[in-house]
Motif scaffolding. Structure first.
Motif, short mmCIF file in Angstrom:
data_model
loop_
_atom_site.label_atom_id
_atom_site.label_comp_id
_atom_site.label_asym_id
_atom_site.label_seq_id
_atom_site.Cartn_x
_atom_site.Cartn_y
_atom_site.Cartn_z
N HIS A 1 -5.24 -21.03 -4.54
CA HIS A 1 -5.46 -19.58 -4.54
C HIS A 1 -5.90 -19.18 -5.94
O HIS A 1 -5.08 -18.80 -6.77
CB HIS A 1 -4.21 -18.85 -4.08
N ASN A 2 -7.18 -19.27 -6.18
CA ASN A 2 -7.72 -19.03 -7.52
C ASN A 2 -7.80 -17.56 -7.88
O ASN A 2 -7.50 -17.18 -9.01
CB ASN A 2 -9.13 -19.63 -7.65
N VAL A 3 -8.26 -16.75 -6.96
CA VAL A 3 -8.44 -15.33 -7.29
C VAL A 3 -7.63 -14.42 -6.38
O VAL A 3 -7.54 -13.22 -6.63
CB VAL A 3 -9.93 -14.90 -7.22
N GLU A 4 -7.05 -14.98 -5.34
CA GLU A 4 -6.27 -14.14 -4.42
C GLU A 4 -4.77 -14.37 -4.66
O GLU A 4 -4.37 -15.37 -5.23
CB GLU A 4 -6.63 -14.46 -2.96
N GLY B 1 -1.51 -15.31 0.32
CA GLY B 1 -2.54 -16.29 0.70
C GLY B 1 -1.98 -17.35 1.62
O GLY B 1 -2.63 -17.77 2.58
#
Lengths: 381, 381, 381, 381
Positions: free
Chosen positions: C282-285, C290
């Protein structure tokens, strides 16, 4: 769902003929032997769906002596004639190119073919001349990439000057096939550069099956609409190659995203001149139901795309709420819009279940019985 | 270059007939009208190169009444008959599958076709029965993936039990085409699982054009050789789809790497039973020169691969010298081996420049003049 | 929906830590600093969904002094410890390989790491040792493809002999990354060949993001289940590379088809030993939401796949009714199963809307406030 | 080989620092700790090859207090400072975009960063500002594709108005990574549309590793040169992803074809303003030799491309001699140009074998010994 009433899909006459792969073309009972029979089938799709009032022609496959008469024939069946599609790939002269050929005589022949198409457009009342080129090369060195582009530009200009004030030249791009090493119009950038050089009445045709793996097609839709250069769609779907499957069959979520960008860009506004066309091959599935299913898929994904709560989406996007924004999209995609569409159809006097209604109508059995003898339409005829 | 003397390439009879794409098949002067003319052309390729003493047949395209006579005909021309390739993709019965079909009668028909092929093998003296299946489905749901595999296993077993002690069943895999959604033997893993279940005389055929983008083909070569299951190659090259271009044309460095692994795995040892076959289509280029160029490409890349200093390579690899190891490979690839090969040919009484020699021989002009009338061979005939 | 009750998803501990690309790893408030905090987050996902009772560990990232204590800690939170994932890619010694390295000492180090993992499994009560190898090479010539396979086989055998009678070795394959030219276990065929050589307790792990473009993943699912060699899934989704996105986000219809084959192959039967694991970044969320979204996506597509009318499907398939068969699949996919799932949750005392319930729970705010200082978990820690 | 004397390659300062994948960055002895040390290494590459007189900088990685002094430092080492590469992907503010961000403040910050870069250009004497954007989204719905384009256009215009009369803005496109769902400048068409809107001093940068599988890159080269919009190359090579391998390593024939089109388009003419830059990562191979090998590869393929008999090629192309035309290309590619290049080097006082000369020079041993302590340069520093 008033926007939905603006949705009109153009059917390709060739979808009703036999098609196949290089390995085999299967024939099927009831296949049309003439453009009139193709139009009759297309009109049937429209009769059951209310979505497909236009039939695109392919020249020379659909050439007749009297296009004005053909136009009246179509009108009598409740449809109109649409985009004229040229063909410069089935003549021996075009083995090494048409509009890009090094031989001026071959280029002129290809240009003349398009001028004939423009004449036909006058008779059929068509607005769009669609140009898909099979031009390309199979081996490095076979052709001069740069020179081919220059000749292409020159040929297109020669055609464009005959395009009438209410007509359009629509240039289609294709990533690969039939050429293997190099395709002369391989991507939207190339098509865009050419139509920009031509003028305002030149636009790009986006065929959903003509991209490299991993390409974000809805991005191209958004970009071309932003640049005011998206002229038309050739809808279909694919898994790897240019499979020409029923639109939405391979990845319905992608179709949903594409229609979302179409709406976002104003493509379903009353004032829009965007043409939504199918370009498919029904190799192993039934043709008329295949077309019915296709237009229903477009309608269904359009309806789901219309259901996106765009105000909430904007809020989520601007607040960096990745999951929230995505969920708004998915909620619309996951919502079962089919009952509402059945109602939409019912209110317009259409069968609520067009697939079932067609199956029960006896139309297929009738044409199977009637269309005996003659030569079934297929690629190249 | 003694290893190089072991290099023998099998030519496909169909490479000499017309081929094309779903859009167009161009015909050319001099195209064979019969298997005898195809063999004559193949023998010509061998006469100019010394590399191609075997001709593979395709049934039913190459069916004759008397295969023993055909065998003598070939022998008289200096070549032998090789792999028998079956065909279960051009009959209407096979629209929804052959060896995988849900209808037992269709499966049996397809099995019987292979039994006929095995009978032909006895007459032609062929060792290998090669099975490439067009079986697959175009839409999700169209077929039961699992059930199709089970029926495939059963059908293959029925065929395999007729494979003689000196014969082999070679199963080819293909990533896509003509089916679009699902191919029943899509990858080497599937072919491997099936031939392992069959027995020692069942092997895998690796067609270099039948992989997904980015696939490391030489890895599969190395792996299948390690597992003793690489039966044969179908050589060709491609840019995106199964282009069936001249082997080595699209990426000569890849062919070099493949041949390096073939050598590494013992594939050019005298005792090797690996068959190196071409499987190509010459759509826009001349056919006989196209085959000559192809076998020369295989020879040239083999010679370059043989030039790798494997001892130095091992040292570099074991010391983690990435650039040094790579440079050893590249040095061999970049070395111009053509003069040495010209000498190799001269020493064996072959033309030093086979392409030029063929062009000057007048063979093409002769067949252009002689082969008038009749039906040119093509896919499906 | 009794089958649905069998659905259990394993969460990866590392999904709760920071992750990113080679360009940037963004950190976020509330990120766990320890395996205990990761387990707490995972247990939270289970508490809100009832779907994720198991947490997979990664060694050495999740190494603790007392795994028995960690097991009790997890149990107290309502989850159990699952698959042990080894790591042989972050140590300088592994620059040129681990189980495949030319240096016996490095291979032994990598083998010993796996033996340590097996010891941990005894303490944690884990059944599966999952091996994903970053082994591979970046340049042609850098390594000996064949020799690396042989060493891999030897190393795996050394590990496998320590696998207990109730334990399994699960070998994951990956098409590319981090190696660029050649990956030592690049495809399911390679993994299958190795685990078959090892024995019954060796299985294949299928990561949905580890395939070439155009690969039909559900085919591989069906094939591996048919061969009784599918051990586990690493679920995620991707557009082009190994994006490690939320499962079902990129192509929900594909996830539906995969789950359909899982069901078809008995993977949700009570007796099934198939492990369904997430492997995502989950890089940006947001991370916990997630994971919640992910398990809900698997559940939702499973429920839709269970809704396929398989009897009608078989009839359509066997009668060659392509469109009919496809429509049966699509009907199930298009049916909005979310209300039924909300009811399913309600009946089990779970929040009907887990995403909303989590957002309202205050959990995120609490950990944001509490987890100040220390080092946030990330790749490599 | 007078044209060959025009070949100048720009080295990226970051190639000398450590780089890696998301899984691991390996460090190596002798890695620079400062931009001065990077420049010293770059100057060394030039000293051994005579091909690389320019060093590109990356801001902020290479930010110094006194760029004028840095310029003198470089000049003293025999190189000049070249392209300034901006960086808007490693700051937390840019998590959801930089020039495309919905927040005006973030956009302004990104614009200001570019204005700072333009100021640096004045001090360094650089001509080109290169903009590669990591901007994009990971999930459908996360961003408004259309709105992002509009904001991008606005931001670029704000930067462009500061570009001096002798400066250029060069916009790079990238198919994927680090964003997964959508990249804001994914293809040459998008870059072309933007730079065309900006003006004459805006050009496109083509990174050879930034395309979808199967893309014909030399076509794009030819097209952009035809449109007078190819500003620069980022050279590297790749097998599947953006591998950033040594240029020419993955497919030397492709590099040959690219250089052929560069020459065809006038890119090596004295008057050309095309910049040929490397953009590579040496993850597992030695860095300085990796750069030496890279520039030699470009030179070698350029020399082979120059060897194409273009007159004969034109004749073959215009006569439809596919095999003849292809053979002319292949003859040039297969000719071993290395002895001639060794002579070229000797005549210019350069080592005839730069790789060996560097290895024997002791430079690497010296920097290994000297560069102890400090922080090795890497992505992000």
């Amino acid at each position: 769902m008033t926007v939905l009433d603006n949705l009109q899909i153009e059917l390709p006459s060739w979808a009703f003929g036999n098609s196949g792969t290089r390995f085999k073309v299967f024939s099927t009972p009831g296949t049309p032997r003439s453009i009139e029979e193709k139009i009759a089938d297309a009109a049937t799709v429209h009769r059951f769906t209310g979505l497909a009032p236009v039939v695109a022609l392919h020249i020379p496959w659909d050439r007749v002596d009297d296009f004005a008469a053909l136009r009246r024939y179509a009108t009598d069946l409740g449809v109109t004639l649409g985009t004229i599609n040229s063909n410069t790939f089935q003549d021996d002269d075009y083995k090494f190119g048409s509009l890009t050929h090094t031989d001026k005589a071959v280029r002129q022949k290809a240009i003349d073919h398009h001028l004939e198409c423009i004449e036909i457009m006058a008779a059929t009342g068509s607005r769009d001349l669609k140009i898909w080129l099979a031009d390309g090369t199979n081996y490095p060195g076979q052709g001069d990439i740069r020179g081919r582009q220059d000749r292409l530009a020159e040929s297109l200009a020669a055609i464009y000057q005959h395009i009438g004030p209410d007509q359009r030249l629509v240039l289609e791009y294709k990533f690969f096939e039939p050429a293997t090493y190099m395709t002369d119009v391989p991507d939207w950038g190339t098509a865009y550069a050419h139509v920009t050089a031509l003028g305002d009445r030149a636009k790009v045709c986006l065929d959903t099956g003509h991209h490299a793996p991993g390409t974000n097609i809805e991005f191209i839709v958004a970009q071309l609409m932003r640049l005011a250069k998206l002229g038309s769609f050739d809808f279909n779907s694919r898994f790897y190659a240019d499979d020409d499957l029923i639109v939405g069959a391979a990845d319905p979520f992608q179709l949903f995203r594409i229609m979302f960008e179409v709406i976002r860009g104003g493509g379903l506004d009353k004032s829009s001149d965007l043409a939504l066309m199918l370009d498919q091959c029904h190799n192993v599935e039934a043709k008329i139901p295949g077309q019915i299913r296709s237009v229903l898929n477009v309608q269904e994904m359009t309806a789901r795309a219309l259901a996106v709560d765009t105000d909430a989406l904007t809020v989520a996007q601007e607040s960096g709420d990745v999951l929230g924004a995505n969920q708004i999209m998915m909620d619309a995609f996951y919502t079962d819009i089919r009952p509402a569409l059945a109602q939409w159809r019912g209110e317009r006097g259409l069968p609520t279940d067009p697939m079932a209604a067609f199956a029960e109508s006896g139309y297929q059995e009738t044409i199977n019985a009637e269309r005996i003898g003659g030569t079934q339409s297929s690629w190249g005829a």
